[in-house]
Scaffold this motif. Sequence first.
Motif, PDB file in Angstrom:
ATOM      1  N   LEU A 401       0.676  -1.127   0.003  1.00 23.77           N
ATOM      2  CA  LEU A 401      -0.037  -0.086   0.053  1.00 23.77           C
ATOM      3  C   LEU A 401       0.923   1.180  -0.047  1.00 23.77           C
ATOM      4  O   LEU A 401       0.532   2.061  -0.747  1.00 23.77           O
ATOM      5  N   GLN A 402       1.793   1.306   0.843  1.00 25.92           N
ATOM      6  CA  GLN A 402       2.908   2.398   0.895  1.00 25.92           C
ATOM      7  C   GLN A 402       3.379   2.634  -0.357  1.00 25.92           C
ATOM      8  O   GLN A 402       3.257   3.945  -0.774  1.00 25.92           O
ATOM      9  N   ILE A 403       3.874   1.680  -1.149  1.00 25.70           N
ATOM     10  CA  ILE A 403       4.807   1.992  -2.335  1.00 25.70           C
ATOM     11  C   ILE A 403       3.833   2.435  -3.404  1.00 25.70           C
ATOM     12  O   ILE A 403       3.905   3.010  -4.315  1.00 25.70           O
ATOM     13  N   GLN A 404       2.414   1.693  -3.381  1.00 27.21           N
ATOM     14  CA  GLN A 404       1.477   1.848  -4.621  1.00 27.21           C
ATOM     15  C   GLN A 404       0.947   3.381  -4.558  1.00 27.21           C
ATOM     16  O   GLN A 404       0.754   3.909  -5.307  1.00 27.21           O
ATOM     17  N   SER A 405       1.035   3.689  -3.108  1.00 27.03           N
ATOM     18  CA  SER A 405       0.569   5.162  -3.162  1.00 27.03           C
ATOM     19  C   SER A 405       1.419   6.109  -3.501  1.00 27.03           C
ATOM     20  O   SER A 405       1.009   7.309  -4.067  1.00 27.03           O
ATOM     21  N   ALA A 406       2.722   5.958  -3.729  1.00 20.78           N
ATOM     22  CA  ALA A 406       3.592   6.587  -4.385  1.00 20.78           C
ATOM     23  C   ALA A 406       3.994   6.390  -5.910  1.00 20.78           C
ATOM     24  O   ALA A 406       4.075   7.390  -6.838  1.00 20.78           O
ATOM     25  N   LEU A 407       3.556   5.150  -6.291  1.00 21.17           N
ATOM     26  CA  LEU A 407       3.640   4.758  -7.725  1.00 21.17           C
ATOM     27  C   LEU A 407       2.436   4.108  -8.044  1.00 21.17           C
ATOM     28  O   LEU A 407       2.384   2.674  -8.370  1.00 21.17           O
ATOM     29  N   PRO A 408       1.268   4.922  -8.345  1.00 20.29           N
ATOM     30  CA  PRO A 408      -0.110   4.184  -8.675  1.00 20.29           C
ATOM     31  C   PRO A 408       0.068   3.356  -9.831  1.00 20.29           C
ATOM     32  O   PRO A 408      -0.853   2.636 -10.112  1.00 20.29           O
TER      33      PRO A 408
END
Length: 432
Positions: A401-408
């Motif tokens: 979730l954390q990484i996806q929030s920055a790299l959608p």
Amino acid sequence: MSLKTLDFSILQQCMHCGMCLPACPTYDTTKRERNSPRGRIALMRSVDTEELPITKSFADEMSYCLGCLACQTACPAGVDYATLFETARADIEQSGITATPTRSLYRFLTLNLLFTRPRLLRTFGKALRFYQTSGLETLVRKLHLTKLLPANLRRLEPQTPRISEKFSNQLIRSIESPTTSPVVRKVALLTGCIQDLAFSEINRDTADVLLANGCEVHTPPVQPCCGSIHSHNGETELARDTARRLIDLLPPEKFDAIISNAGGCGSHLRHYGHLLENDPAYSERAKLWDTKLRDIHEFLSETGFRRPTAAPFPEDTLVTYHDSCHLTHGQKVTLQPRLIIDLIPGLTRVELPEANWCCGSAGVYSVTQPEQAQLLLDRKVKHILSTNATILLTANPGCHLQIQSALPNLKILHPVSLLAQAYAKEPTANGR
Ligand code: SF4
Ligand code: SF4
């Protein structure tokens, strides 16, 4: 247990060598001793010897610590930082030094209510999904109504996980057996909380991979939380309660292995023996539980999983792997996910620089320490982009979730999903 009653040898084990300092993300940011593992252990020792009372500044320091356990991996003396950290956080909660009415209410609603009642959590998940899919969320964002939320919830709002259409109980039957091979092992599958609400397809993929490798898979439709969230937030008694409930639901004596596929949960789940050591009714079963608990990558590597014959994606798809802190430092599972990825046809894995450096997720760290969490996320994103990988693999919902929030737009998968997709592409049935 508190720092004052903790076996003093655990606190004394630190020999002040400083080998852990370069591994610590908070020390790396500030270069201040108090923000290092060694400094924090010194503070805890002062609390233990009553030179220091539990103060707001002690609580702030423990809140600034990610609990990533990179220091534990780096430490040559084998300091049990996980126990020290959780004990310190429990002491802080018991002291009431950080209590405010709002904080107490949030903690009660989440730790005491939602994360102790799996049916209620699913009901909450369904309501959240309705909000996300009905257009309400879009409307609220367009009208900037999120401004009305308290500051910490406002920060969290963009990172709210997308809730799955179906939860694990709708995707996995309570007992499933392989259809094309004999049963070689009987295993229990843990479905988690966030994993169940937001990544239930990973649980389905895990069941498929286990079936394809000759396992009879037992997945109770309603499972209590593992207690990891309680333990990390200083609620040790609640963590003990949930551990007992899980042991009753999945008696370890009945299974060859109990499988976890979320790094953060697994790190907690494999220490029930320690958590329940003073409970005469559960201590022996908790020890047995620990011997049966396996992370999915660990289990597949130990039991010799079948190499898939088909490629899940076009030839030479570039992938990279991010180590979740609690999988790599908490469980020492680092080589096995890489081994699995490398044995899947058609993929080229490029090693991620600083793959085991925390991404800043760390439970609710992005809410409690947004600046430090952002620094860590920016650092992680820079490294991911440097690999040119089109798929990032990771095995923890928080990191995802954390990484996806920055790299959608980046495709993020669990390694076990990759394996399940490879099996599914094979011309013959995969055992499901
Ligand atoms: S747990 Fe992580 S942030 Fe905390 S002291 Fe250890 S290395 Fe530093
Ligand atoms: S590496 Fe271990 S022994 Fe050395 S200072 Fe850090 S915690 Fe203490």
